[in-house]
Design a protein around this motif. Structure first.
Motif, PDB file in Angstrom:
ATOM      1  N   ASN A  76       0.884  -1.050  -0.251  1.00  0.00           N
ATOM      2  CA  ASN A  76      -0.358  -0.260   0.202  1.00  0.00           C
ATOM      3  C   ASN A  76       0.849   1.381   0.065  1.00  0.00           C
ATOM      4  O   ASN A  76      -0.050   2.098   0.216  1.00  0.00           O
ATOM      5  CB  ASN A  76      -1.183  -0.113   1.331  1.00  0.00           C
ATOM      6  CG  ASN A  76      -2.142  -0.713   1.275  1.00  0.00           C
ATOM      7  OD1 ASN A  76      -1.990  -1.288   0.383  1.00  0.00           O
ATOM      8  ND2 ASN A  76      -2.214  -2.146   2.538  1.00  0.00           N
ATOM      9  N   ALA A  77       2.060   1.155  -0.235  1.00  0.00           N
ATOM     10  CA  ALA A  77       2.791   2.492  -0.132  1.00  0.00           C
ATOM     11  C   ALA A  77       2.511   3.022  -1.559  1.00  0.00           C
ATOM     12  O   ALA A  77       2.550   2.736  -2.187  1.00  0.00           O
ATOM     13  CB  ALA A  77       4.175   1.882  -0.270  1.00  0.00           C
ATOM     14  N   THR A  78       2.899   4.379  -1.471  1.00  0.00           N
ATOM     15  CA  THR A  78       2.397   5.276  -2.228  1.00  0.00           C
ATOM     16  C   THR A  78       1.015   5.825  -2.380  1.00  0.00           C
ATOM     17  O   THR A  78       0.068   6.947  -2.225  1.00  0.00           O
ATOM     18  CB  THR A  78       2.907   5.583  -3.479  1.00  0.00           C
ATOM     19  OG1 THR A  78       4.279   5.193  -3.472  1.00  0.00           O
ATOM     20  CG2 THR A  78       3.347   6.865  -4.575  1.00  0.00           C
ATOM     21  N   SER A  79       0.047   4.471  -2.765  1.00  0.00           N
ATOM     22  CA  SER A  79      -1.004   4.514  -2.484  1.00  0.00           C
ATOM     23  C   SER A  79      -1.977   5.049  -1.284  1.00  0.00           C
ATOM     24  O   SER A  79      -2.770   6.636  -1.703  1.00  0.00           O
ATOM     25  CB  SER A  79      -1.769   3.451  -3.242  1.00  0.00           C
ATOM     26  OG  SER A  79      -1.379   2.047  -2.644  1.00  0.00           O
ATOM     27  N   ARG A  80      -1.259   4.512  -0.412  1.00  0.00           N
ATOM     28  CA  ARG A  80      -1.990   4.997   1.145  1.00  0.00           C
ATOM     29  C   ARG A  80      -1.254   6.546   1.375  1.00  0.00           C
ATOM     30  O   ARG A  80      -2.792   7.057   1.873  1.00  0.00           O
ATOM     31  CB  ARG A  80      -0.930   4.004   2.395  1.00  0.00           C
ATOM     32  CG  ARG A  80      -0.944   4.586   3.364  1.00  0.00           C
ATOM     33  CD  ARG A  80      -0.886   4.142   4.428  1.00  0.00           C
ATOM     34  NE  ARG A  80       1.036   3.954   4.066  1.00  0.00           N
ATOM     35  CZ  ARG A  80       1.974   3.179   4.407  1.00  0.00           C
ATOM     36  NH1 ARG A  80       1.687   2.393   5.600  1.00  0.00           N
ATOM     37  NH2 ARG A  80       3.034   2.791   4.301  1.00  0.00           N
ATOM     38  N   GLU A  81      -0.076   6.926   1.255  1.00  0.00           N
ATOM     39  CA  GLU A  81       0.355   7.865   1.226  1.00  0.00           C
ATOM     40  C   GLU A  81      -1.140   9.095   0.009  1.00  0.00           C
ATOM     41  O   GLU A  81      -0.950  10.170   0.561  1.00  0.00           O
ATOM     42  CB  GLU A  81       1.452   8.494   0.920  1.00  0.00           C
ATOM     43  CG  GLU A  81       2.251   7.834   2.189  1.00  0.00           C
ATOM     44  CD  GLU A  81       2.790   6.598   2.401  1.00  0.00           C
ATOM     45  OE1 GLU A  81       3.635   5.802   2.934  1.00  0.00           O
ATOM     46  OE2 GLU A  81       2.096   6.119   1.426  1.00  0.00           O
ATOM     47  N   ILE A  82      -1.036   8.740  -0.773  1.00  0.00           N
ATOM     48  CA  ILE A  82      -1.898   9.673  -1.991  1.00  0.00           C
ATOM     49  C   ILE A  82      -3.366   9.777  -1.511  1.00  0.00           C
ATOM     50  O   ILE A  82      -3.544  11.061  -1.572  1.00  0.00           O
ATOM     51  CB  ILE A  82      -1.672   9.522  -3.173  1.00  0.00           C
ATOM     52  CG1 ILE A  82       0.743   9.363  -3.857  1.00  0.00           C
ATOM     53  CG2 ILE A  82      -2.526  10.071  -4.799  1.00  0.00           C
ATOM     54  CD1 ILE A  82      -0.259   8.848  -5.174  1.00  0.00           C
ATOM     55  N   ASN A  83      -3.728   9.318  -1.142  1.00  0.00           N
ATOM     56  CA  ASN A  83      -5.217   8.965  -0.905  1.00  0.00           C
ATOM     57  C   ASN A  83      -5.168   9.742   0.333  1.00  0.00           C
ATOM     58  O   ASN A  83      -5.864  10.331   0.615  1.00  0.00           O
ATOM     59  CB  ASN A  83      -5.886   7.464  -0.360  1.00  0.00           C
ATOM     60  CG  ASN A  83      -6.005   6.707  -1.972  1.00  0.00           C
ATOM     61  OD1 ASN A  83      -6.176   7.614  -2.404  1.00  0.00           O
ATOM     62  ND2 ASN A  83      -5.796   5.725  -2.026  1.00  0.00           N
ATOM     63  N   GLY A  84      -4.134   9.544   2.046  1.00  0.00           N
ATOM     64  CA  GLY A  84      -3.822  10.071   2.968  1.00  0.00           C
ATOM     65  C   GLY A  84      -4.398  11.799   2.431  1.00  0.00           C
ATOM     66  O   GLY A  84      -5.124  12.302   3.504  1.00  0.00           O
ATOM     67  N   LEU A  85      -3.673  12.616   1.513  1.00  0.00           N
ATOM     68  CA  LEU A  85      -3.317  13.468   1.462  1.00  0.00           C
ATOM     69  C   LEU A  85      -4.533  14.315   1.378  1.00  0.00           C
ATOM     70  O   LEU A  85      -4.835  15.232   1.412  1.00  0.00           O
ATOM     71  CB  LEU A  85      -1.705  14.126   0.714  1.00  0.00           C
ATOM     72  CG  LEU A  85      -0.878  13.497   1.367  1.00  0.00           C
ATOM     73  CD1 LEU A  85       1.113  13.178   0.726  1.00  0.00           C
ATOM     74  CD2 LEU A  85      -0.142  14.367   2.603  1.00  0.00           C
ATOM     75  N   VAL A 145      -5.636   4.738  -7.930  1.00  0.00           N
ATOM     76  CA  VAL A 145      -5.472   6.240  -7.599  1.00  0.00           C
ATOM     77  C   VAL A 145      -5.697   7.252  -9.097  1.00  0.00           C
ATOM     78  O   VAL A 145      -6.369   7.954  -8.951  1.00  0.00           O
ATOM     79  CB  VAL A 145      -4.407   6.099  -6.914  1.00  0.00           C
ATOM     80  CG1 VAL A 145      -3.827   7.865  -6.863  1.00  0.00           C
ATOM     81  CG2 VAL A 145      -3.856   5.810  -5.588  1.00  0.00           C
ATOM     82  N   LEU A 146      -5.033   6.469  -9.640  1.00  0.00           N
ATOM     83  CA  LEU A 146      -5.119   6.656 -11.159  1.00  0.00           C
ATOM     84  C   LEU A 146      -6.738   7.495 -11.635  1.00  0.00           C
ATOM     85  O   LEU A 146      -6.536   8.527 -12.566  1.00  0.00           O
ATOM     86  CB  LEU A 146      -4.118   7.111 -12.283  1.00  0.00           C
ATOM     87  CG  LEU A 146      -3.427   6.502 -11.679  1.00  0.00           C
ATOM     88  CD1 LEU A 146      -1.964   5.658 -12.936  1.00  0.00           C
ATOM     89  CD2 LEU A 146      -2.558   8.107 -11.723  1.00  0.00           C
ATOM     90  N   TYR A 147      -7.382   5.961 -11.595  1.00  0.00           N
ATOM     91  CA  TYR A 147      -8.709   6.624 -12.323  1.00  0.00           C
ATOM     92  C   TYR A 147     -10.078   6.994 -10.765  1.00  0.00           C
ATOM     93  O   TYR A 147     -10.161   8.296 -11.658  1.00  0.00           O
ATOM     94  CB  TYR A 147      -9.045   4.831 -11.621  1.00  0.00           C
ATOM     95  CG  TYR A 147     -10.680   4.681 -11.561  1.00  0.00           C
ATOM     96  CD1 TYR A 147     -11.425   4.703 -13.356  1.00  0.00           C
ATOM     97  CD2 TYR A 147     -12.224   4.617 -10.361  1.00  0.00           C
ATOM     98  CE1 TYR A 147     -13.144   4.628 -12.846  1.00  0.00           C
ATOM     99  CE2 TYR A 147     -13.123   4.809 -10.359  1.00  0.00           C
ATOM    100  CZ  TYR A 147     -13.537   4.722 -12.143  1.00  0.00           C
ATOM    101  OH  TYR A 147     -14.713   5.287 -12.137  1.00  0.00           O
ATOM    102  N   ASN A 148      -9.224   7.831  -9.768  1.00  0.00           N
ATOM    103  CA  ASN A 148     -10.277   8.298  -9.299  1.00  0.00           C
ATOM    104  C   ASN A 148      -9.370  10.063  -9.252  1.00  0.00           C
ATOM    105  O   ASN A 148     -10.698  10.913  -9.733  1.00  0.00           O
ATOM    106  CB  ASN A 148      -9.862   8.272  -7.984  1.00  0.00           C
ATOM    107  CG  ASN A 148      -9.801   7.164  -7.330  1.00  0.00           C
ATOM    108  OD1 ASN A 148     -11.215   6.625  -7.088  1.00  0.00           O
ATOM    109  ND2 ASN A 148      -9.970   6.954  -6.047  1.00  0.00           N
TER     110      ASN A 148
END
Length: 339
Positions: A76-85, A145-148
């Motif tokens: 979940n690294a990177t996707s977790r942070e992008i979603n969190g931010l 993430v890219l879809y969202n």
């Protein structure tokens, strides 16, 4: 004070206050972000990234010394942070959070192969890190993430329009890769493997106990992602075929239970007439459940796996139960598709 001036002053104070609001977790995420825009799951000394730890001088030094080779979409690294931010920006409107998230999205776009696949790490190409990786939902997390971003869903409508357009193209490439990598068995589509050679897009092995095989948990994630997309004949065929594979390869009459004994996990496969499970991995040709061991050997009998691996890995689960019982019928209904 004039009422209009007073009202304006209150509004100005509110705007100023909003701009100063900070989210502690988001602040930490920005500190951990690597120069190339991604995030690692580990630091330079191989310690796990843990946002619950206080940022003392020693930890900050470790973070600063961690290089781009640690950037990954694993665990979940990177996707977790992008979603969190993005979530933090939605709550606080702090522009630094959006800026950091957009840099992370840029990293995902940068790491995608021309064939649409995503490596587990970028730019680190050591061992299996360069393979197209569905394992632990790595590629699907990145594509989600890219879809969202492309569709402006789940608070991603605030992302820069240029990134939205690039994300839309990346999602389409990703879907093409997904359709290409669905494993054919005697002309019939089954499900997906854990990882693939990044050039040939043929199934490949990763760690010693992760042999070439069909991966059930990850395939459920792939199907769910395809269900988000506009239905095409190719996507419809892919989803239906995968569902049929899951129906034909379920294991009835067994449950898989995990408990703790002396602080260690103990995993037990037991008879249970009311339970349906699937193996974690299946033979890519015969659909027999298989199990990898530390020494690279492949076992077809769960009880022959070494005790360390038998209790150190989730070899079974009810992976597709909800998908088959609820999500798939709803997808058929919503899209007016007959079985």
């Amino acid at each position: 004070m004039n009422l209009k001036i007073y009202t304006f002053a209150l509004g100005l104070m509110a705007v100023n206050f909003s701009s100063q609001v900070k989210d502690t977790l988001a602040e930490k995420m920005m500190i951990y972000q690597l120069p190339n825009g991604g995030w690692g799951k580990q630091l330079e000394d191989k310690s796990t990234v843990n946002y619950n730890l206080p940022l003392d001088k020693n930890l900050l030094k470790k973070i600063k010394s961690t290089g781009d080779d640690h950037a990954t979409i694993d665990n979940n690294a990177t996707s977790r942070e992008i979603n969190g931010l993005i979530k933090a920006y939605s709550a606080t409107k702090n522009p630094e959070y959006l800026k950091s998230a957009e840099k992370g999205i840029g990293y995902l776009l940068l790491m995608q192969y021309d064939n649409g696949g995503f490596p587990q790490y970028y730019p680190n190409k050591g061992l299996y890190r360069k393979q197209v990786t569905y394992n632990d939902n790595a590629m699907i997390n990145a594509l989600t993430v890219l879809y969202n971003t492309a569709e402006g869903k789940n608070n991603f409508d605030v992302v820069d329009s240029t990134l939205k357009e690039k994300s839309k193209a990346a999602v389409q490439k990703g879907i093409e890769c997904i359709l290409k990598t669905q494993v054919l068995q005697k002309g019939i589509f089954s499900i997906w493997a854990d990882q693939y050679n990044e050039i040939t897009l043929q199934p490949d092995k990763a760690r010693a106990f992760e042999p070439i095989s069909l991966a059930t948990g990850e395939s459920v994630g792939v199907i769910r992602f395809l269900m988000l997309q506009p239905v095409t004949p190719e996507i419809e065929k892919s989803i239906k075929s995968a569902i049929q594979w899951f129906r034909h390869n379920k294991i009835e009459g067994y449950s898989y239970n995990v408990s703790k004994q002396n602080g260690k996990a103990v995993r037990v496969l037991a008879k249970d007439k009311n339970s349906v499970i699937w193996a974690r991995f299946y033979d890519i040709h015969t659909n027999r459940p298989l199990f990898g061991d530390r020494d690279g050997s492949v076992k077809y009998n769960y009880n022959e796996v070494s005790e360390e691996r038998r209790n150190g890995y989730n070899w079974f689960g009810d992976f597709a139960e909800k998908l088959i019982a609820k999500e798939y019928p709803k997808w058929l209904e919503n899209n007016k598709i007959t079985e």
